[in-house]
Scaffold this active site. Sequence first.
Site, short mmCIF file in Angstrom:
data_model
loop_
_atom_site.label_atom_id
_atom_site.label_comp_id
_atom_site.label_asym_id
_atom_site.label_seq_id
_atom_site.Cartn_x
_atom_site.Cartn_y
_atom_site.Cartn_z
N SER A 96 -30.21 -19.13 13.13
CA SER A 96 -31.61 -19.19 12.69
C SER A 96 -31.60 -19.70 11.26
CB SER A 96 -32.22 -17.79 12.71
OG SER A 96 -32.15 -17.27 14.01
N ASP B 50 -37.07 -13.90 17.98
CA ASP B 50 -35.94 -14.82 17.82
C ASP B 50 -34.71 -13.92 17.92
OD1 ASP B 50 -34.52 -17.14 17.19
OD2 ASP B 50 -34.59 -16.76 15.03
N TRP C 55 -30.84 -12.68 19.76
CA TRP C 55 -29.58 -13.16 20.34
C TRP C 55 -28.62 -12.03 20.62
CZ3 TRP C 55 -31.00 -14.43 15.20
CH2 TRP C 55 -30.30 -13.78 14.19
N CYS D 153 -36.59 -10.36 14.82
CA CYS D 153 -35.41 -11.21 14.91
C CYS D 153 -34.14 -10.37 14.84
CB CYS D 153 -35.41 -12.24 13.79
SG CYS D 153 -33.94 -13.28 13.81
P1 FAD Z 1 -17.49 -16.23 19.39
O1 FAD Z 1 -16.11 -16.69 19.38
O2 FAD Z 1 -18.49 -17.04 20.10
O3 FAD Z 1 -17.54 -14.75 19.94
C1 FAD Z 1 -18.79 -14.12 20.07
C2 FAD Z 1 -18.67 -12.85 20.88
O4 FAD Z 1 -18.24 -13.13 22.20
C3 FAD Z 1 -17.66 -11.83 20.36
O5 FAD Z 1 -18.21 -11.03 19.36
C4 FAD Z 1 -17.36 -11.05 21.60
O6 FAD Z 1 -18.38 -10.11 21.86
C5 FAD Z 1 -17.41 -12.11 22.68
N1 FAD Z 1 -16.06 -12.63 22.92
C6 FAD Z 1 -15.53 -13.78 22.45
N2 FAD Z 1 -14.27 -13.93 22.89
C7 FAD Z 1 -13.98 -12.87 23.65
C8 FAD Z 1 -12.84 -12.45 24.39
N3 FAD Z 1 -11.72 -13.17 24.44
N4 FAD Z 1 -12.93 -11.29 25.08
C9 FAD Z 1 -14.05 -10.55 25.06
N5 FAD Z 1 -15.15 -10.89 24.38
C10 FAD Z 1 -15.13 -12.03 23.68
N6 FAD Z 1 -25.67 -15.18 14.15
C11 FAD Z 1 -25.75 -14.94 12.81
O7 FAD Z 1 -24.82 -14.37 12.22
N7 FAD Z 1 -26.85 -15.33 12.08
C12 FAD Z 1 -27.92 -15.96 12.65
O8 FAD Z 1 -28.87 -16.29 11.97
C13 FAD Z 1 -27.85 -16.22 14.06
N8 FAD Z 1 -28.87 -16.84 14.70
C14 FAD Z 1 -28.80 -17.08 16.03
C15 FAD Z 1 -29.87 -17.71 16.66
C16 FAD Z 1 -29.81 -17.98 18.02
C17 FAD Z 1 -30.95 -18.66 18.70
C18 FAD Z 1 -28.67 -17.60 18.76
C19 FAD Z 1 -28.57 -17.88 20.23
C20 FAD Z 1 -27.61 -16.96 18.14
C21 FAD Z 1 -27.66 -16.70 16.77
N9 FAD Z 1 -26.59 -16.08 16.14
C22 FAD Z 1 -26.69 -15.82 14.78
C23 FAD Z 1 -25.33 -15.77 16.83
C24 FAD Z 1 -24.37 -16.97 16.69
O9 FAD Z 1 -24.87 -18.07 17.44
C25 FAD Z 1 -22.95 -16.70 17.21
O10 FAD Z 1 -23.03 -16.19 18.51
C26 FAD Z 1 -22.17 -15.74 16.37
O11 FAD Z 1 -22.10 -16.20 15.03
C27 FAD Z 1 -20.73 -15.60 16.89
O12 FAD Z 1 -20.15 -16.87 16.99
P2 FAD Z 1 -18.57 -17.07 16.89
O13 FAD Z 1 -18.24 -18.43 17.37
O14 FAD Z 1 -18.08 -16.68 15.53
O15 FAD Z 1 -18.00 -15.98 17.89
#
Ligand code: FAD
Length: 694
Positions: free
Chosen positions: A454, A692, A694, A647
């Site tokens: 966001s 908003d 997630w 949010c």
């Molecule tokens: P990822 O690698 O994608 O992991 C995310 C989660 O998936 C983990 O915490 C865990 O629960 C699960 N996971 C991953 N791998 C494994 C595994 N091997 N085994 C089990 N579980 C697993 N985030 C913010 O911090 N700020 C924002 O403003 C924000 N806005 C968003 C707006 C929208 C519309 C959406 C859809 C999401 C938003 N998010 C926000 C969330 C963000 O998009 C990400 O999902 C978040 O930052 C995690 O991404 P990552 O790639 O670091 O983690």
Amino acid sequence: AQLDTLDIIVLAALLVGTIAYFTKGTYWAVYGDPYGNSLATSNGAAKAGKSRNILEKLDESDKNCVVFYGSQTGTAEDYASRIAKEGHSRFGLNTMVADLEDYDFDNLDQFPDDKLAVFVLATYGEGEPTDNAVEFYEFINSDDISFSEGASAEDKPLANLKYVAFGLGNNTYEHYNSMVRNVDKALTKLGGTRLGAAGEGDDGAGTMEEDFLAWKEPMWTAVAETLGLEEREAVYEPVFSITEKPELDAEADEVYLGEPNKNHLEGSQKGPFNANNPFIAPITESTELFTVKDRNCLHMDISIAGSNLSYTTGDHIAIWPNNPGKEVDRFLSILGLASKRNTVVAVKGLDPTAKVPFPSPTTYDAIARFHMEICAPVSRQLVSAIAQFAPNDDVKAEMAKLGSDKDYFHAKVTERNLNLAQLFDILTKGEPWTQIPFSLMIEGLLKLQPRYYSISSSSLVQKDKISITAVVESISKPGAPHILKGVTTNYLLALKQKQHGDPDPDPHGLNYAITGPRNKYDGVHVPVHVRHSNFKLPSDPSKPIVMVGPGTGVAPFRGFVQERAAQAKAGQKVGKTILFFGCRRKQEDYIYAEEWEQYKNDLGDSFEMHTAFSRDGPDKVYVQHLIEKHADDVNKLLDQKAYFYVCGDAANMAHDVNNLLGKLIASHRNVSAEKGKEIVKAMKASNQYQEDVW
Ligand code: FAD
């Protein structure tokens, strides 16, 4: 008083914004989609001049089953591929997978009765279709639907159509799985015959995979019975051919080393930038928002100047991550590909309808690093499919058990947060799995997805600079052999550390390739695109607003308040602006504490911020408690048609706030609880209540 530069910029932006508002954007239309990610530009079939006629396509490619997907993040697309593969390997169906936006549907009335259409449909946000399903959804639900042969709805034009439907949804949203439910209803109404039940997978309960596995068996039985198919011994047939090209050097100009498309390969990134074509954006500033050592929350400013990208307050930015080197190494080693990581490979679909999910020729390293979700949770179905390729009989048996026993799998894999390579590593104690066809990895793992954030800035105040506010994911679990590190947020953390010349830039040894393919992201750059959202301030700033955003849920509200503060400074009348914020401790994770003070100065009495610190006092206080405490004010503002925004965490908080508001309205207006709920529903329908989450 003198105007400083910021004031002038803000005033100019306000003027432009006012013109845009009064002209209802007419002038902008000349320039096309202001968000640079219009559907038209990503419309693959149309752009390539390919036919949009699915019946022709089926005939041409000798298929009798098409699996359509409506997918936003790639999961529905993945399930579609799996259904297509299984239909072929177990039942001899000639299947193809199709993106809904690549075809027209006005000839669905001619769909032959000996063929099968499968719809795999994700529901997005507030019960909306995914971007690629919008046109299909509008067509199939239109009141005056008409087909190519002139048939109308009353004629039951789809009497020949046999179809299967599976939906991907999240029960924490009000419109749970509404896509599959509504499409199913529409198809039935038009005379179509569904085979099996309409499946519903629930991401909210974390049971998507199990819901899918439970749904598909009876579905296949129904399909086999109706179409007279015989189940056969499923043999693995690769979807892609992988040809190693030892004669090509990985550094050769035509080899993709992680570049997302041809323009990027040729070193001249060209717009329009969108979900198929990221902009390599400079990070102009990055700071840590928490004061504790063991948790990180990043504030980043990302410049979109000169890209032709634009945003409006409340939109989302997508960050294109790459996988940490540590996991790329593990993945390549356990597959026995470490020594071949830079070998050039050409990847082709063995069937003309199979789409390779990344550009080719490329290398094993680039595929694992830039294109596949190698860190993601493992699917039980994939474990079943891989079992036959395990290096020895004991491991084969263990894989088969994991694949067939849901509870065992849960305890051994899901609960321990393992990714595929970590699982392999544990099962064979490091002995490589050299018999797995690489095609199966491409088929079985999701395409690496951009992550959305966001936008936490106001487009009025900083039109060329997008801020994000992201918590770095790091999860250690008792019993889990590895700490789970979020792919994107740790990549961003590494970029921040680079920007600050951190002496220890890689505290977790994740070893990201932060300079990108061929050092194209050097300096401090990150690939991004912008996505429009419906999460918007009222166009009239004098309208009151109430915002609920605990933790990083406050991200878009920083943008909202920044905008209203600028409007107030510019002399505009700004309505009451109430923000409910919560975090653990005032001294640890009260993000933007000083900025809120500044906004208070700018907005005066019209800004009120209520804070809950759950771990500072004897009682745990959350935003929900604050809302209850200020129920009178909230109700009064809602009476004055205040916009209400939530949010952050979809699973618990947003749900609780939704229920709480219903109760609050019921008690303050002396109506039944049921009526309170209805009022909240109506607020949502009229956009007075926006989420908003997630
Ligand atoms: P990822 O690698 O994608 O992991 C995310 C989660 O998936 C983990 O915490 C865990 O629960 C699960 N996971 C991953 N791998 C494994 C595994 N091997 N085994 C089990 N579980 C697993 N985030 C913010 O911090 N700020 C924002 O403003 C924000 N806005 C968003 C707006 C929208 C519309 C959406 C859809 C999401 C938003 N998010 C926000 C969330 C963000 O998009 C990400 O999902 C978040 O930052 C995690 O991404 P990552 O790639 O670091 O983690």
